[in-house]
Write an enzyme that holds these catalytic residues in place. Structure first.
Site, PDB file in Angstrom:
ATOM      1  N   PHE A  15      60.418  19.665  69.522  1.00  0.00           N
ATOM      2  CA  PHE A  15      59.250  18.836  69.211  1.00  0.00           C
ATOM      3  C   PHE A  15      59.141  18.556  67.722  1.00  0.00           C
ATOM      4  O   PHE A  15      59.724  19.254  66.887  1.00  0.00           O
ATOM      5  CB  PHE A  15      57.966  19.506  69.715  1.00  0.00           C
ATOM      6  CG  PHE A  15      57.672  20.854  69.096  1.00  0.00           C
ATOM      7  CD1 PHE A  15      57.026  20.964  67.874  1.00  0.00           C
ATOM      8  CD2 PHE A  15      58.037  22.025  69.750  1.00  0.00           C
ATOM      9  CE1 PHE A  15      56.748  22.205  67.308  1.00  0.00           C
ATOM     10  CE2 PHE A  15      57.762  23.281  69.200  1.00  0.00           C
ATOM     11  CZ  PHE A  15      57.111  23.361  67.972  1.00  0.00           C
ATOM     12  N   CYS A  44      60.998   6.221  69.809  1.00  0.00           N
ATOM     13  CA  CYS A  44      61.211   6.694  71.173  1.00  0.00           C
ATOM     14  C   CYS A  44      61.312   5.546  72.176  1.00  0.00           C
ATOM     15  O   CYS A  44      61.165   5.748  73.378  1.00  0.00           O
ATOM     16  CB  CYS A  44      60.105   7.674  71.594  1.00  0.00           C
ATOM     17  SG  CYS A  44      59.957   9.088  70.488  1.00  0.00           S
TER      18      CYS A  44
END
EC number: 2.3.1.181
Length: 214
Positions: free
Chosen positions: A155, A172
């Site tokens: 993360f 993303c």
């Protein structure tokens, strides 16, 4: 048991390739039961990383280096002001990668709540999201890989980093949402160092519960 290592935060930034090499060494040890599950926490030097689903048109065209990595997902940015975490942990059988991602999201939501961020999950999209006045923005991104039953990558929490690095890409691969930082959300400067203790405590408590016999 979870071993947590602070690998380097401001003013020490970890080059991405150095961090990736460290991940691989620790991953090999966890696979061989030579060390416990481990969480690495750090800040990277500025870099773009491209996951397996990154397409050619999604790469920046400004000459910025892009490192192709073996995690899932698409392209993203890492750099100073962003707390990156690499949980290198053994998953229970049967392996459920989606469940691992959802677990990371829940842990990050718990940690960010303690800093005044009301984060939430979005069905079909990884990461931690927040509602902004004009948009739904991602404050923490997640991308993982599982090999031999043990995870890699993890993360990235946007703390007080500049968002300029995201402007040359579609973060993303998501075109209908934005990115934000903890500092922007709560209106107060919050650095990766400010979050390390909270994130460590949340992960340590989660894995301690997991280790307690039923």
């Amino acid at each position: 048991m979870l071993d947590i290592l602070d690998v380097g935060t401001a003013p020490t930034y970890v080059p991405y390739l150095d961090g990736w090499a460290l991940q691989r060494r620790i991953h090999a040890d966890v696979v061989e039961h030579a060390r416990p599950d481990t969480l690495l926490l750090l800040e990277h030097e500025a870099v773009y990383t491209a996951g397996k689903r990154t397409e050619a048109h999604e790469r920046p065209v400004d000459g910025t280096p892009v490192i192709d990595v073996d995690r899932g997902g698409k392209i993203t940015w890492h750099g100073p002001g962003q707390l990156v975490g690499y949980p290198i942990v053994r998953l229970a059988e049967p392996i459920d990668v989606v469940a691992h991602v959802r677990r990371l999201e829940r842990l990050l939501i718990d940690a960010l709540q303690q800093h005044g961020v009301d984060g939430y999950q979005v069905a079909g999209r990884s990461g931690v999201w927040v509602r902004r006045p004009l948009s739904e923005d991602k404050v923490a991104a997640i991308g993982v890989r599982v090999e031999k039953g043990v995870t890699m990558h993890g993360f990235a929490i946007n703390c007080d980093n500049s968002l300029a690095g995201f402007r040359g890409i579609i973060p993303c691969g998501i075109t209908d949402a934005g990115v934000t930082t903890v500092s922007e959300v709560i209106g107060a400067d919050t650095s990766p160092t400010d979050l390390i203790g909270t994130v460590s405590a949340v992960f340590r408590a989660e894995f301690a519960r997991e280790a307690v016999p039923a």
